[in-house]
Design an enzyme around this catalytic site. Structure first.
Site, mmCIF file in Angstrom:
data_model
loop_
_atom_site.group_PDB
_atom_site.id
_atom_site.type_symbol
_atom_site.label_atom_id
_atom_site.label_comp_id
_atom_site.label_asym_id
_atom_site.label_seq_id
_atom_site.Cartn_x
_atom_site.Cartn_y
_atom_site.Cartn_z
ATOM 1 N N TRP A 32 8.373 7.293 50.977
ATOM 2 C CA TRP A 32 7.980 7.856 52.276
ATOM 3 C C TRP A 32 6.587 7.326 52.605
ATOM 4 C CZ3 TRP A 32 5.101 12.982 52.859
ATOM 5 C CH2 TRP A 32 5.062 13.397 54.193
ATOM 6 N N LYS B 37 13.053 20.911 56.078
ATOM 7 C CA LYS B 37 14.422 20.436 56.301
ATOM 8 C C LYS B 37 15.444 21.518 55.964
ATOM 9 C CE LYS B 37 11.987 16.638 56.072
ATOM 10 N NZ LYS B 37 11.654 15.679 57.066
ATOM 11 N N ASP C 265 8.263 15.372 44.307
ATOM 12 C CA ASP C 265 8.280 15.746 45.711
ATOM 13 C C ASP C 265 9.723 16.135 46.028
ATOM 14 O OD1 ASP C 265 8.067 16.138 48.385
ATOM 15 O OD2 ASP C 265 7.210 14.178 48.866
HETATM 16 C C1 LMR Z 1 10.523 11.687 57.685
HETATM 17 O O1 LMR Z 1 10.423 11.003 56.660
HETATM 18 O O2 LMR Z 1 11.037 11.260 58.729
HETATM 19 C C2 LMR Z 1 10.059 13.119 57.679
HETATM 20 O O3 LMR Z 1 9.657 13.475 56.406
HETATM 21 C C3 LMR Z 1 9.077 13.433 58.733
HETATM 22 C C4 LMR Z 1 7.703 12.930 58.452
HETATM 23 O O4 LMR Z 1 6.789 13.741 58.471
HETATM 24 O O5 LMR Z 1 7.521 11.736 58.209
#
Ligand code: LMR
Length: 428
Positions: A158, A275, A239
């Site tokens: 991420w 989520k 996480d």
């Molecule tokens: C995502 O990866 O789209 C979500 O976790 C929202 C974000 O805050 O990035």
């Protein structure tokens, strides 16, 4: 007199200096050197989507659940909890560590309903500003108490993970995770990186429904990872932003964590209700650190609170109350579990639908990975240029790394999406 004159001269000097500073700052801008920040690779996509007037537009960018009409969902259990809370809520501050009740219920989801660690009070835990806040608090804690440590982050991850540990000034190393050819896990390279990292390294692991790849280790692979962590004395920070979204069952999705607990690791966990309870904007989550004993847990918690105090003082109350109302009531909890499963199943259904549509169109590529991957995302394998074409020619919005948020797909748009993907991937 001479002394007085000297003092006056000195004051005059100060005034002149201040005056000069004032003059120079008013004649130019205070923030002259500030350049616009680059757009966020995920939230920037939502901004672009909202600005597009096209009636055909599709947003498969941000990881936010939508129903089959493409509409945001407020869970029934949340509506019912809000009904119960309404009128009973005062607006007092929560403690620095947040709602004790919410934290208690949240720990059960991660560590297990009857966890001995909860009974023995060995877990230092605080309410956090959702998963981002939990990661950031942990990163700051890591920097403060293990200042020479680094964090090992999977490739890819991420995007915000990099920002979080960067801003906490913790140096980052990466480890292999995704295998582009197989569109699955690069398990042998991952294990090599775990073995080759200096003993006692910090690793960031996605507990389930890996973001962005949708690729998780199997149970057997988690066992091997845990074993190797033990051999090397590494610290695992999980996480867990998508508990429930992988299999539809939050307990099953905590398998990786439970394996590490069985093996006697002292882990850290970031949990989020964005989520799995649809509480995106409420910013409610939890950071926990499993300690040696109760005394250590008390100390660690007090330090986490001290880190929170100058940042945001104490976390917001409403979302925490919604969570504790739901999880504290067996009927509401049952309803929640049912609703999590409905969301996960709709996504699983959309995986099959997208793959089938692409295969029906006669795409020469394999799309098996769409149904092999798990959770909210599909890591499609599309290039940034192909994604740009999707956006420009078809008004389809997604992150440039080729990640598709499966939650944005509906029975109404899956055909349109498949056709567009087929167009941009067949004509190179
Ligand atoms: C995502 O990866 O789209 C979500 O976790 C929202 C974000 O805050 O990035």
């Amino acid at each position: 007199m001479a002394g007085f004159g000297k003092a006056m001269a000195c004051r005059q000097h100060v005034r002149t200096r201040l005056g000069t500073r004032f003059m120079s700052s008013s004649s130019s801008s205070w923030w002259q050197s500030v350049e616009p920040a680059p757009k966020d690779p995920i939230l920037g996509v939502t901004e672009a989507f909202l600005a597009d007037p096209s009636p055909d537009k599709v947003n498969v960018g941000v990881g936010a659940y939508r129903d089959d009409n493409g509409k945001p969902v407020v869970l029934q259990c949340v509506r019912e909890a809000e009904r119960r809370i309404a009128g009973n809520l005062n607006m007092e501050y929560l403690p620095m560590g947040g709602s004790v009740k919410m934290v208690e219920e949240t720990l059960k989801l991660a560590y297990g309903e009857n966890s001995e660690f909860i009974k023995d009070k060995r877990i230092a835990a605080v309410q956090s500003l959702s998963g981002t806040g939990a990661c950031r608090l942990f990163a700051d804690f890591q920097k403060r108490f293990r200042p020479d440590s680094q964090i090992h982050i999977p490739v890819p991850t991420w995007a915000n993970h990099h920002n979080i540990w960067r801003d906490a000034q913790v140096p980052q190393r990466t480890y292999h995770y995704y295998h582009p050819e197989s569109k699955g896990l690069d398990f042998s390279a991952l294990m090599d990186d775990i073995k080759n990292a200096p003993n006692g390294s910090f690793f960031l692991l996605h507990a389930c429904a890996h973001n962005p790849t949708g690729v998780d280790p199997s149970e057997e692979q988690w066992r091997e990872i845990s074993h190797q962590f033990k051999v090397k004395g590494h610290f695992a920070f999980f996480d867990m932003a998508y508990q429930g979204f992988a299999s539809g069952d939050p307990d099953r999705d905590a398998k990786s964590i439970r394996i590490f607990l069985q093996d006697g690791h002292h882990i850290g966990i970031s949990q989020s209700y964005a989520k799995n309870m649809g509480l995106y904007g409420q910013r409610v989550g939890c950071l926990s650190v499993l300690c040696e004993d109760e005394k250590q847990a008390v100390a660690v918690k007090s330090q986490l609170q001290q880190l929170a105090r100058p940042m945001y003082s104490n976390p917001p109350v409403h979302g925490a109350l919604v969570v504790s109302t739901i999880l504290g009531d067996p009927e509401l909890k049952k309803l929640w579990l049912k609703e999590v499963k409905v969301m996960a199943d709709r996504i699983i259904g959309m995986r099959s639908a997208l793959r089938e549509n692409l295969e029906k169109l006669g795409s020469p590529l394999s799309w098996k990975h769409i149904t092999d991957q798990i959770g909210m995302f599909c890591y499609s394998g599309m290039t940034p240029e192909q994604v740009d074409r999707l956006t420009k020619e078809f008004h389809i919005y997604m992150t440039r790394n080729g990640r598709i948020s499966m939650a944005g797909i509906t029975t109404g748009n899956v055909g349109y999406l498949a056709n567009a993907i087929n167009e941009v991937t067949s004509s190179a």
